[in-house]
Design an enzyme around this catalytic site. Structure first.
Site, mmCIF file in Angstrom:
data_model
loop_
_atom_site.group_PDB
_atom_site.id
_atom_site.type_symbol
_atom_site.label_atom_id
_atom_site.label_comp_id
_atom_site.label_asym_id
_atom_site.label_seq_id
_atom_site.Cartn_x
_atom_site.Cartn_y
_atom_site.Cartn_z
ATOM 1 C CG HIS A 148 -2.120 -0.849 1.106
ATOM 2 N ND1 HIS A 148 -2.097 -2.190 1.413
ATOM 3 C CD2 HIS A 148 -3.391 -0.586 0.686
ATOM 4 C CE1 HIS A 148 -3.287 -2.718 1.204
ATOM 5 N NE2 HIS A 148 -4.095 -1.771 0.759
ATOM 6 C CE LYS A 152 -3.925 -0.443 4.732
ATOM 7 N NZ LYS A 152 -5.258 0.180 4.923
#
Length: 258
Positions: A148, A152
């Site tokens: 990600h 995040k």
């Protein structure tokens, strides 16, 4: 027509939800809720803009609240939705087991749908990965890797945990007893009864998840890549249309739509 209320309208997901809702003839954005200091950024919207969800819900019965925020904020919003009886679609990640239990309790009084990943593809994976686990058998080691963007906050991702959990359960294992979220130092040989989940962070990756099956003489990889946040937003809005017609009683998931 399904009325929706978007939480966190200035966020990346909130802005995407607003745009897609406005383009959907089956949806009407009744309100957008955001922190008071950012309301001026939403003044061009043709709907109610407020920092007070309690006040908004008092004027919008049965409108479906769509939420991608933080665990703490989500639980407070669930409490308010429960008070007013408004359905709620939650895509917030990083929820602890006890927080999910609180949501499940609220779902007895108000329609609630919780999914760590709203994409159709990921939820199809949740259905087919257990079949793959069972067909391959115990000779195959199972691992999960997720990637990600660097912003995040939770790790591993809620999606990775859900996918790994469904793989472990397909083998009859209790996930918390076999999970391995970090490997470092001299840790010895890999136990057969283990599922590793590793997280990579960087750049602007929306979300990649790969399930690995390491067997004798071969390796199988099953990968899902999200190219855009629209994938999750479209799934959440599809869920909102569905949830608007449901009754309370239990905590729903995306699998209930299929």
């Amino acid at each position: 027509m399904t009325d929706v209320i978007i939480m966190g309208g200035c966020g990346r997901m909130g802005a995407t939800l607003i745009r897609l809702s406005q383009q959907d003839s089956e949806l009407e954005v009744k309100a957008v809720v955001e922190r008071a200091e950012r309301l001026d950024e939403l003044e061009t919207l043709d709907c109610v803009v407020s920092s007070d969800l309690d006040e908004v819900l008092a004027k919008t019965p049965r409108a479906v609240v769509v939420e991608f925020t933080s665990p703490e904020a989500t639980l407070e919003h669930v409490r308010i939705c429960r008070k007013h009886g408004n359905p709620m679609v939650v895509g917030t990640t990083g929820l602890k087991p006890e927080q999910v239990e609180q949501m499940a309790a609220a779902a007895k009084d108000v329609p609630l749908l919780l999914a760590p990943n709203m994409s159709v593809g990921v939820n199809v994976l949740l259905k087919i990965l257990p079949q793959l686990v069972q067909m391959l058998g115990s000779a195959y080691d199972m691992e999960m890797v997720e990637i990600h963007h660097g912003r995040k906050k939770d790790s591993p991702s809620g999606t990775a945990l859900k996918l790994a959990e469904c793989m472990a359960e397909a083998r009859g294992w209790v996930y918390d007893e076999v999970k391995r979220h970090c490997r470092d130092g001299i840790i010895g040989e890999r136990p057969q009864k283990e599922v590793g989940v590793m997280a990579l962070r960087g750049g602007d990756v929306v979300g990649d998840h790969t399930a690995y099956f390491f067997g004798p003489g071969e390796r199988i990889e099953v990968t899902h890549r999200a190219h855009s946040r629209e994938t999750f937003a479209q799934g959440a809005l599809r869920a909102a249309k569905w949830l608007a017609k449901q009754q309370p009683g239990r905590l729903y998931g995306m699998a209930d739509l299929f």
